[in-house]
Design an enzyme around this catalytic site. Structure first.
Site, PDB file in Angstrom:
ATOM      1  CD  GLU A   8      59.166  14.339 -19.790  1.00  0.00           C
ATOM      2  OE1 GLU A   8      59.105  13.996 -20.960  1.00  0.00           O
ATOM      3  OE2 GLU A   8      58.182  14.256 -19.010  1.00  0.00           O
ATOM      4  CE  LYS A  25      53.676  18.769 -10.779  1.00  0.00           C
ATOM      5  NZ  LYS A  25      53.858  18.095  -9.489  1.00  0.00           N
ATOM      6  CB  ILE A  72      57.067   9.941 -15.155  1.00  0.00           C
ATOM      7  CG1 ILE A  72      56.895   9.443 -13.728  1.00  0.00           C
ATOM      8  CG2 ILE A  72      56.371   9.018 -16.139  1.00  0.00           C
ATOM      9  CD1 ILE A  72      55.427   9.429 -13.265  1.00  0.00           C
ATOM     10  CB  VAL A  80      53.857  16.973 -16.175  1.00  0.00           C
ATOM     11  CG1 VAL A  80      52.728  16.000 -15.843  1.00  0.00           C
ATOM     12  CG2 VAL A  80      53.302  18.333 -16.561  1.00  0.00           C
ATOM     13  CD  GLU A 120      55.790  23.141  -5.900  1.00  0.00           C
ATOM     14  OE1 GLU A 120      56.179  24.169  -6.464  1.00  0.00           O
ATOM     15  OE2 GLU A 120      56.215  22.019  -6.203  1.00  0.00           O
ATOM     16  CB  VAL A 159      64.496  21.952  -9.659  1.00  0.00           C
ATOM     17  CG1 VAL A 159      64.530  21.576 -11.126  1.00  0.00           C
ATOM     18  CG2 VAL A 159      63.186  21.496  -9.018  1.00  0.00           C
ATOM     19  CE  LYS A 212      55.974  22.516  -9.831  1.00  0.00           C
ATOM     20  NZ  LYS A 212      56.119  21.435  -8.931  1.00  0.00           N
ATOM     21  N   GLY A 216      61.157  15.354  -5.842  1.00  0.00           N
ATOM     22  CA  GLY A 216      62.490  15.104  -5.291  1.00  0.00           C
ATOM     23  C   GLY A 216      63.548  15.626  -6.250  1.00  0.00           C
TER      24      GLY A 216
END
Ligand code: HSE
Length: 334
Positions: free
Chosen positions: A128, A204, A135, A131, A189, A14, A104, A315
């Site tokens: 953002e 989430k 999107i 979750v 994960e 991430v 999360k 991803g």
């Protein structure tokens, strides 16, 4: 051009994916927000490890205190796991730094504490990416959907399990092989039990419940069933009836009514049901064609009625897209 210093906690999928986007699009981003983003520090656990992702000239450090005591204005938490991530975020917020996170697990477990820390310090806590990966669902819920009373939020909230269910259904591959592929693609994960047992989806869903229904439900209090018991025979049986098995996370008000007859009293006082479970859905269901690592989130509001949001839920780059978006939202307002 004003410079905004930021720090990353973590430089894995991430944090690294977000750095990749900043590195690739920095010029465009600077023009858009009329500010320059400087990645000043990156917290890593192993200073000697070769880096897979761009570091943008940042100082690598294994000391969170160094970042806490620095002049960075935004801390991007990308460590994963509940601790020490949650404590680091709380400390950063309390010291007046804005926080962006994709985490999360930490957010769902400590939502009230972290939100209170942000509020007390008058700083932003944006999440953002926590979750639905790329999107912009939370921005929609907290943005242009905010005037609605929400009656239901339901979705495919985990990319790894959706990828596994899709591949098992289409290619009849062995469960372990597909899980391994999902891990190689960086969807899963660190401990994929969180994916396959529905823990990640429950985290989430807990966040979605907080935003849509203004009530906090600890993820461990969400009844859940994962996909580890689903067999190829189950998938084939569903297929023979024109159905697909999907892992859904759902929260909905208990009372049933047509949207047009919805009670106008504050719906947030209405009782809600919530659960994570595999469900066989047919082609009339809006989530039927959400396959592979894609997520889909369906929301029912009294004014907007049904809204469905769709995109890559896992991803490094889709998740990084949401992280970078949050960084820029804060930076633009500084
Ligand atoms: N493991 C998660 C998933 C990553 O598969 O959806 C994105 O939150």
């Amino acid at each position: 051009m004003k410079k905004i210093k930021i720090a990353f906690l973590g430089h894995g999928n991430v944090g690294g994916g977000s750095c990749e986007i900043l590195s690739e699009n920095m010029e465009l981003i600077s023009k858009r927000i009329d500010k320059e983003i400087i990645v000043s520090h990156i917290l890593v656990s192993n200073m000697d490890k070769p880096r897979k992702w761009p570091t943008l000239g940042a100082k690598l450090t294994d000391s969170f205190e160094e970042i806490l005591n620095s002049d960075v204005e935004i801390v991007v938490e990308a460590l994963g796991g509940i601790e020490p991530a949650a404590s680091y975020m709380e400390k950063a917020l309390k010291s007046g730094k804005h926080v962006v996170t994709a985490n999360k697990a930490a957010l769902a477990a400590k939502y009230p504490v972290l939100m209170a820390a942000a509020k007390d310090s008058g700083v932003s806590l944006l999440f953002e990416a926590s979750v639905g990966g790329g999107i912009p669902a939370l921005s929609a819920i907290l943005g242009n959907l905010r005037g609605n009373r929400f009656f239901e939020v339901s979705g495919i909230l985990n990319g790894t399990t959706n990828y596994i269910l899709t591949k098992l259904g289409n290619e009849r591959l062995a469960y372990e092989d597909v899980l391994k592929r999902a891990q190689e693609l960086c969807f899963a994960e660190a401990d994929p039990t969180a994916d396959v047992e529905g823990i990640d989806a429950a985290n989430k869903l807990s966040i979605l419940i907080s935003l849509c229904f203004d009530k906090y439900v600890h993820p461990e209090d969400i009844p859940r069933k994962g996909i580890s018991d689903i067999t190829l025979d189950d998938i084939e049986a569903a297929k023979s009836q024109g159905k697909k098995i999907k892992l859904l996370g759902t929260a909905r008000v208990k009372e049933s009514f047509e949207l047009t007859d919805a009670p106008k009293s504050a719906n947030n006082s209405l009782e809600i049901d919530y659960f994570v479970e595999p469900v066989a859905i047919d082609e009339t269901h809006p989530l039927f064609n959400v396959d592979n690592e894609y997520n889909g989130i369906l929301i029912r509001g009294d004014a907007v009625e049904d809204v469905m949001m769709y995109g890559k839920g896992a991803g490094p780059l889709p998740t990084g897209s949401a992280v970078v978006g949050d960084i820029l939202k804060i930076a633009e307002n500084l």
